[in-house]
Scaffold this motif. Structure first.
Motif, PDB file in Angstrom:
ATOM      1  N   ASN A  74      28.148  32.266  38.117  1.00  0.00           N
ATOM      2  CA  ASN A  74      29.489  32.321  37.551  1.00  0.00           C
ATOM      3  C   ASN A  74      30.480  31.707  38.550  1.00  0.00           C
ATOM      4  N   THR A  75      31.461  30.972  38.032  1.00  0.00           N
ATOM      5  CA  THR A  75      32.480  30.360  38.875  1.00  0.00           C
ATOM      6  C   THR A  75      33.496  31.408  39.316  1.00  0.00           C
ATOM      7  N   THR A 243      39.503  37.030  35.217  1.00  0.00           N
ATOM      8  CA  THR A 243      38.373  36.217  35.677  1.00  0.00           C
ATOM      9  C   THR A 243      37.049  36.667  35.064  1.00  0.00           C
ATOM     10  N   TYR A 244      37.133  37.174  33.847  1.00  0.00           N
ATOM     11  CA  TYR A 244      35.891  37.487  33.118  1.00  0.00           C
ATOM     12  C   TYR A 244      35.131  36.200  32.857  1.00  0.00           C
ATOM     13  N   PRO A 245      33.868  36.195  32.544  1.00  0.00           N
ATOM     14  CA  PRO A 245      32.950  37.333  32.580  1.00  0.00           C
ATOM     15  C   PRO A 245      32.556  37.673  34.008  1.00  0.00           C
ATOM     16  N   TYR A 246      31.792  38.776  34.175  1.00  0.00           N
ATOM     17  CA  TYR A 246      31.625  39.379  35.498  1.00  0.00           C
ATOM     18  C   TYR A 246      30.231  39.253  36.089  1.00  0.00           C
TER      19      TYR A 246
HETATM   20 CA   LIG Z   1      33.994  35.916  36.824  1.00  0.00          CA
END
Ligand SMILES: [Ca+2]
Ligand code: HEC
Ligand code: HEC
Ligand code: HEC
Ligand code: HEC
Ligand SMILES: [Ca+2]
Ligand SMILES: [Ca+2]
Ligand SMILES: [Mg+2]
Lengths: 299, 299
Positions: A74-75, A243-246
């Motif tokens: 994830n970024t 800043t989802y997703p986690y």
């Molecule tokens: Ca994230």
């Protein structure tokens, strides 16, 4: 006394002695951050994945880069990244200067050699001017070291002060709602603050985390030390609501799920609905003021 | 008297009676223009190809879209597109409302069905609010027609007044340099102004153009009329200095080459170096003030 566990976000992170912050370097770093010509396709810039419209991240589980390839992780947002003690989910770079040249070269991100990136920049007269202004002591300032210094300098301006928590800590007792205050207390009492502390709410340290479905060995890939197997660097919780997703592979879509999994895995605890609601409310109190941004006019 | 051949750019293009301009529609249209979730990959928005850092275009010969696929045509700027009498290189859509839904669905651009795009938007409470504010008379405002209306409304705000030519036409005789004034005169005398006229310097009409190496049949693909074979709609020359490379397939990298080819193909004329310099200088006098842009915070 709960307030002693938290620190308001300063307006600027620590500035390294060997990369002083100047307006010229900030401006150049901003141009480079938005510059797609330093990618092989000519269309991917840092801002493609760290998109200012999307909390300086991308809001998809795992990053999409060169040729539409999907990466493994994830970024993270670049907001407040100057406050982190280590960069990347596995902490493999100590600082922003060390980090900046990685994505340009990564074949699933920008897929470019640094030599060619530098050649492309040299084609533009305006870059000669901007590098000379940013690095006045260098005879031949367009080089990879200076690209890293400028991008890191720009990133250190991307901070989000004045979140509800910050205003609350500075004495504005109305800045957080009741559930947010309850969440703040539970965040301390339950033990979240053991790892999520300091101005960016991270210890910048590594903790084993068994993410359902993930085979990513995390910090072990960097150190080769069995003790680091499946360990990841604690991420900042600043702006976590946007800043989802986690988690490292973006597999958990919402804060409810992320907080519940943290309780279970890190603290061996199942939160009640009410506890969960207040912790999630507190997460929302960590969203600060987005940096003012004037999109650079590239050559 | 040369000045009579030109018109300063108005601050706004014509606004259609059935799509009035409101602040709410502009704001929603801006969000949708930057919204990558209406693409299949979740990472491509209108702003990916029409990038505000790059003159609202992409500065590569032919657009790169879904999965890194390379299209057939060069991305035109959306700046001042409200002044065009027809949209696309082949004019296949009459207006911005008609244009907006094309790229969402094109498999080499955003590769999305409109039904799925609408579903994705409906997942966000903030879009329910923004569509309701923009279309207060609609019971069920999140629909494809309203997406097109909002995007078109936003695009009509992307205008670039106060270029050197505009200021010159408004009486500031210092606004253009001597070579630019000479270029303006030659632009009239040589006959460029026959096709490049009106506020956006286009007649929005179709002209046969034999671009070396191109097999694109242009307007013929729309009408099936032999007379339209290899004909393309005259593009705007507003901001042409910042929308390189040139022509429908982006095969000409610089203005010198583009202007020389225009002279040869459209006017049967080879310009001297001096003539070329002044025409190119005049092209630079067509760069206006970029629109102020605050990047929207997407949900
Ligand atoms: Ca994230
Ligand atoms: C194709 C998507 C993509 C591009 C392009 C990209 N990044 Fe990233 N960025 C990521 C991902 C994914 C990670 C996490 C990788 C990891 O931890 O292994 C990351 C991590 C980071 C981090 C570390 C943040 C943290 O919390 O640890 C910084 C800083 C960063 N990127 C800055 C940049 C800069 C500067 C550029 C351009 C030179 C750039 N990125 C280009 C996807 C991208
Ligand atoms: C033992 C250390 C530790 C404790 C205790 C801990 N965390 Fe974490 N937290 C981490 C680490 C490490 C990650 C990153 C996990 C990953 O994605 O690999 C993380 C990730 C998160 C995330 C997701 C962040 C993102 O951007 O993906 C949230 C939200 C979070 N923690 C909240 C909490 C809350 C709330 C608590 C208390 C209930 C808590 N954490 C307790 C170490 C900890
Ligand atoms: C993958 C790249 C890409 C994306 C994404 C994209 N465009 Fe375009 N756009 C182009 C290209 C290429 C053309 C020219 C196509 C042609 O003429 O056949 C174009 C043409 C246009 C035009 C016509 C301008 C003129 O001078 O004729 C407008 C307006 C426009 N696009 C707006 C949009 C909007 C609105 C979106 C998002 C809904 C969008 N574009 C998404 C590449 C893109
Ligand atoms: C007969 C009509 C006509 C005449 C006369 C004409 N143009 Fe054009 N112009 C066009 C058309 C049509 C195109 C688009 C060609 C294509 O790309 O398919 C074009 C494209 C251009 C471009 C490239 C624009 C872009 O964004 O790619 C420039 C620059 C230009 N013209 C300048 C001139 C100049 C200078 C003259 C006079 C020397 C001139 N034109 C004469 C119709 C004309
Ligand atoms: Ca219509
Ligand atoms: Ca072009
Ligand atoms: Mg270092």
């Amino acid at each position: 006394e709960y307030m002693d566990f938290f620190e308001p976000l300063p307006f600027l992170p620590p500035i390294p002695a060997d990369n002083t912050m100047t307006p010229e370097k900030i401006e150049l770093g901003k141009m480079l951050f938005f510059e797609p010509r330093i990618s092989a396709s000519g269309v991917i810039s840092c801002a493609t994945c760290h998109n200012p419209a999307l909390g300086w991240a991308d809001r998809i589980p795992r990053a999409v880069g060169h040729g539409g390839q999907v990466g493994e992780r994830n970024t993270p947002t670049v907001l407040n990244s100057g406050f982190l003690g280590a960069q990347f989910w596995d902490g493999r770079e100590p600082d922003l200067e060390g980090q900046a040249l990685g994505p340009i070269q990564a074949d699933i991100e920008m897929n470019m050699t640094l030599a060619e990136a530098i050649e492309r920049l040299k084609e533009f007269e305006i870059y000669h001017e901007h590098f000379a202004a940013a690095f006045p002591d260098d005879a031949d300032p367009i080089n990879q070291g200076n690209v890293a210094l400028a991008i890191a300098t720009f990133e250190r301006t991307l901070n989000t002060p004045n979140s509800p928590l910050d205003r609350f800590l500075q004495g504005d007792v109305q800045a957080m709602t009741e559930p947010q205050v309850a969440g703040m207390k539970l965040f301390v009492d339950a033990g979240c603050v053991a790892c999520h502390n300091g101005p960016a709410l991270t210890d910048s340290n590594y903790h084993r985390f068994e993410l359902p479905g993930s085979k990513d060995e995390g910090r072990f890939l960097v150190t080769g030390d069995e003790a680091d197997m499946f360990a990841f660097r604690t991420p900042t919780l600043r702006n976590v609501a946007v800043t989802y997703p986690y988690f490292n592979n973006g597999s958990v879509p919402d804060l409810e799920g992320a907080v519940q999994l943290m309780g279970q895995q890190m603290l061996g605890q199942d939160f009640s609905d009410e506890e969960l609601d207040s912790l999630v409310a507190f997460m929302h109190a960590l969203t600060g003021e987005m940096p003012d941004l004037v999109i650079p006019a590239l050559p």
